[in-house]
Design a protein around this motif. Structure first.
Motif, PDB file in Angstrom:
ATOM      1  N   SER A 142       0.810  -1.219   0.000  1.00  0.00           N
ATOM      2  CA  SER A 142       0.000   0.000   0.000  1.00  0.00           C
ATOM      3  C   SER A 142       0.843   1.269   0.000  1.00  0.00           C
ATOM      4  O   SER A 142       0.355   2.336  -0.380  1.00  0.00           O
ATOM      5  CB  SER A 142      -0.928   0.003   1.219  1.00  0.00           C
ATOM      6  N   SER A 143       2.098   1.167   0.451  1.00  0.00           N
ATOM      7  CA  SER A 143       2.948   2.352   0.530  1.00  0.00           C
ATOM      8  C   SER A 143       3.743   2.593  -0.747  1.00  0.00           C
ATOM      9  O   SER A 143       4.476   3.569  -0.854  1.00  0.00           O
ATOM     10  CB  SER A 143       3.905   2.252   1.724  1.00  0.00           C
ATOM     11  N   GLY A 144       3.621   1.705  -1.721  1.00  0.00           N
ATOM     12  CA  GLY A 144       4.351   1.882  -2.972  1.00  0.00           C
ATOM     13  C   GLY A 144       5.840   1.653  -2.810  1.00  0.00           C
ATOM     14  O   GLY A 144       6.655   2.464  -3.245  1.00  0.00           O
ATOM     15  N   GLU A 145       6.204   0.533  -2.205  1.00  0.00           N
ATOM     16  CA  GLU A 145       7.614   0.274  -1.930  1.00  0.00           C
ATOM     17  C   GLU A 145       8.324  -0.279  -3.171  1.00  0.00           C
ATOM     18  O   GLU A 145       7.819  -1.158  -3.862  1.00  0.00           O
ATOM     19  CB  GLU A 145       7.753  -0.714  -0.775  1.00  0.00           C
ATOM     20  N   PHE A 146       9.514   0.296  -3.421  1.00  0.00           N
ATOM     21  CA  PHE A 146      10.364  -0.159  -4.522  1.00  0.00           C
ATOM     22  C   PHE A 146      11.715  -0.590  -3.972  1.00  0.00           C
ATOM     23  O   PHE A 146      12.147  -0.126  -2.907  1.00  0.00           O
ATOM     24  CB  PHE A 146      10.570   0.958  -5.549  1.00  0.00           C
ATOM     25  N   GLU A 147      12.369  -1.464  -4.715  1.00  0.00           N
ATOM     26  CA  GLU A 147      13.665  -1.989  -4.305  1.00  0.00           C
ATOM     27  C   GLU A 147      14.772  -1.483  -5.225  1.00  0.00           C
ATOM     28  O   GLU A 147      14.619  -1.474  -6.443  1.00  0.00           O
ATOM     29  CB  GLU A 147      13.636  -3.521  -4.340  1.00  0.00           C
ATOM     30  N   SER A 148      15.859  -1.026  -4.607  1.00  0.00           N
ATOM     31  CA  SER A 148      17.056  -0.670  -5.371  1.00  0.00           C
ATOM     32  C   SER A 148      18.239  -1.434  -4.782  1.00  0.00           C
ATOM     33  O   SER A 148      18.095  -2.114  -3.758  1.00  0.00           O
ATOM     34  CB  SER A 148      17.311   0.844  -5.301  1.00  0.00           C
ATOM     35  N   GLU A 180      27.316  -2.525  -3.342  1.00  0.00           N
ATOM     36  CA  GLU A 180      27.679  -3.863  -2.864  1.00  0.00           C
ATOM     37  C   GLU A 180      26.608  -4.901  -3.202  1.00  0.00           C
ATOM     38  O   GLU A 180      26.744  -6.080  -2.849  1.00  0.00           O
ATOM     39  CB  GLU A 180      27.907  -3.845  -1.347  1.00  0.00           C
ATOM     40  N   GLY A 181      25.534  -4.470  -3.842  1.00  0.00           N
ATOM     41  CA  GLY A 181      24.468  -5.387  -4.204  1.00  0.00           C
ATOM     42  C   GLY A 181      23.415  -5.586  -3.134  1.00  0.00           C
ATOM     43  O   GLY A 181      22.513  -6.423  -3.291  1.00  0.00           O
ATOM     44  N   ASN A 182      23.493  -4.819  -2.046  1.00  0.00           N
ATOM     45  CA  ASN A 182      22.498  -4.924  -0.993  1.00  0.00           C
ATOM     46  C   ASN A 182      21.175  -4.310  -1.449  1.00  0.00           C
ATOM     47  O   ASN A 182      21.172  -3.295  -2.153  1.00  0.00           O
ATOM     48  CB  ASN A 182      22.973  -4.210   0.277  1.00  0.00           C
ATOM     49  N   THR A 183      20.083  -4.923  -1.054  1.00  0.00           N
ATOM     50  CA  THR A 183      18.764  -4.415  -1.423  1.00  0.00           C
ATOM     51  C   THR A 183      18.343  -3.305  -0.477  1.00  0.00           C
ATOM     52  O   THR A 183      18.425  -3.447   0.750  1.00  0.00           O
ATOM     53  CB  THR A 183      17.713  -5.544  -1.386  1.00  0.00           C
ATOM     54  N   LEU A 184      17.925  -2.192  -1.052  1.00  0.00           N
ATOM     55  CA  LEU A 184      17.416  -1.057  -0.287  1.00  0.00           C
ATOM     56  C   LEU A 184      15.935  -0.887  -0.614  1.00  0.00           C
ATOM     57  O   LEU A 184      15.504  -1.118  -1.748  1.00  0.00           O
ATOM     58  CB  LEU A 184      18.182   0.217  -0.649  1.00  0.00           C
ATOM     59  N   TYR A 185      15.164  -0.463   0.377  1.00  0.00           N
ATOM     60  CA  TYR A 185      13.712  -0.367   0.219  1.00  0.00           C
ATOM     61  C   TYR A 185      13.265   1.081   0.360  1.00  0.00           C
ATOM     62  O   TYR A 185      13.720   1.799   1.257  1.00  0.00           O
ATOM     63  CB  TYR A 185      13.009  -1.246   1.262  1.00  0.00           C
ATOM     64  N   HIS A 186      12.352   1.485  -0.520  1.00  0.00           N
ATOM     65  CA  HIS A 186      11.924   2.889  -0.573  1.00  0.00           C
ATOM     66  C   HIS A 186      10.399   2.963  -0.685  1.00  0.00           C
ATOM     67  O   HIS A 186       9.818   2.446  -1.654  1.00  0.00           O
ATOM     68  CB  HIS A 186      12.535   3.595  -1.790  1.00  0.00           C
ATOM     69  N   ASP A 187       9.754   3.577   0.300  1.00  0.00           N
ATOM     70  CA  ASP A 187       8.325   3.839   0.206  1.00  0.00           C
ATOM     71  C   ASP A 187       8.126   5.068  -0.671  1.00  0.00           C
ATOM     72  O   ASP A 187       8.490   6.183  -0.295  1.00  0.00           O
ATOM     73  CB  ASP A 187       7.727   4.091   1.591  1.00  0.00           C
TER      74      ASP A 187
END
Length: 266
Positions: free
Chosen positions: A39-45, A49-56
Motif C-alpha cells: 500500500s505504501s508503494g515500496e520499490f527496491e534498489s 555492494e548489491g544490498n537491497t534497499l527499500y523505498h516507500d
C-alpha cells in the motif's frame, strides 16, 4: 441506455468487468488506507555492494493511482513492513493516523503471517463490542482496528483486502483460509466488505512477477494493475449492494433519508 451496465450481471465475478476509471469506486470523497509495503508503494534498489534497499514511494502506490483515476482523496497510513499489531500499538498513535474518513481500506497480513509468524486466529477471536478481549492473533488485531474505526464513525464503509495467492501450495492454503475467516469477520460489523484477492485475484506468482514486479515488490505497472483490481472490486461490491451506499454522502453528517426503510448494512 442500458442500465444493466451499472448492475451486477448474472454469474459476473468481481474482476470480470474492469473499468478504466473504476466505476462506482469514485463515489467516495475520502478514503483512509491502512496497509504495508504494497500500500505504501515500496520499490527496491541495490547499492554498490548489491544490498537491497527499500523505498516507500507513496506517489506510485495503488492508493495514489486510485486517487488520480477516481478523484477521491486517499489518505495513506501505510508503511513498508507494517503489521496489524504495530499499527495498533504504536504506528497510528505516533503519527496521528486515527483520522475520520468516509471509508477505509485495510490491506495487511503478509508481514503478520509470513514475517512475524503471528498466529492467524479466526473470526471467533473477534469481539466487536469488547475488542480488548480479542486474543493476540492477526484476526484479533484486525478486529481491534475495525472496532476502533467504528468508534470514530459507526457508518464508515470498511473494505478488508485479503492477501494474494503466491503460487506456493502451503502459503496459498494459509492465505485462502485467512480470507475465509475475513469473510466471516465482515459479518460482525456494519458496512464491512471483503475484497477477496485470495480467491478472486490472480496469483502473484513467478509468471505475474515477470512483467509486474521489480524484486519482491511490484513495479510501477504492478501498482497500477493492483489499483485497477482494488477499484473495480469496490465497484462490484457497490453494484452488488447498492442500498448500502444510498446514504454514503450523509456519513458523519447526522442526515437520513426517510425512503431508506431500514439500515441494510447492520
Amino acid at each position: 441506455m442500458n442500465l444493466d451496465l451499472f448492475t451486477v450481471a448474472p454469474g459476473e465475478k468481481p474482476l470480470d468487468n474492469m473499468k478504466a476509471a473504476c466505476g462506482f469506486a469514485g463515489i467516495f470523497k475520502e478514503i483512509g488506507v491502512i496497509g504495508d509495503s504494497l500500500s505504501s508503494g515500496e520499490f527496491e534498489s541495490h547499492d554498490q555492494e548489491g544490498n537491497t534497499l527499500y523505498h516507500d514511494m507513496y506517489e506510485y502506490s495503488w492508493p495514489a493511482v486510485l486517487e488520480r483515476l477516481t478523484g477521491t482523496v486517499y489518505r495513506n497510513y501505510s508503511r513498508g513492513g507494517m503489521t496489524a499489531k504495530e499499527y495498533l500499538e504504536s504506528w497510528a498513535d505516533r503519527n496521528g493516523f486515527w483520522q475520520w474518513n468516509q471509508a477505509y481500506i485495510i490491506a495487511l497480513g503478509n508481514n503478520d503471517i509470513f514475517g512475524a509468524n503471528q498466529p492467524a486466529g479466526s473470526a471467533a477471536d473477534i469481539y466487536p463490542e469488547d475488542p480488548a478481549a480479542n486474543p493476540d492473533t492477526f484476526l484479533g488485531d484486525m478486529g481491534r482496528i475495525v472496532s476502533r474505526l467504528k468508534t470514530m464513525e459507526k457508518d464508515a464503509r470498511i473494505f478488508l483486502v485479503s492477501m494474494q495467492r503466491r503460487g506456493e501450495e502451503r502459503a496459498d492454503a494459509t492465505i485462502c483460509a485467512i480470507a475465509d475467516e475475513m469473510k466471516k469477520m465482515c459479518g460482525l460489523y456494519s458496512y464491512t466488505y471483503l475484497i477477496d484477492m485470495a480467491h478472486d485475484g490472480p496469483a502473484y506468482d513467478e509468471e505475474m512477477r515477470k512483467t509486474f514486479a521489480m524484486g519482491g515488490h511490484p513495479n510501477a505497472m504492478g501498482y497500477y494493475v493492483y489499483a485497477m483490481m482494488i477499484g473495480n472490486y469496490m465497484d462490484y461490491i457497490i453494484r452488488e449492494n447498492p442500498r448500502d451506499f444510498f446514504e454514503m454522502p450523509f456519513i458523519g453528517k447526522g442526515l437520513k433519508n426517510k425512503d431508506i426503510a431500514c439500515n441494510p448494512g447492520e
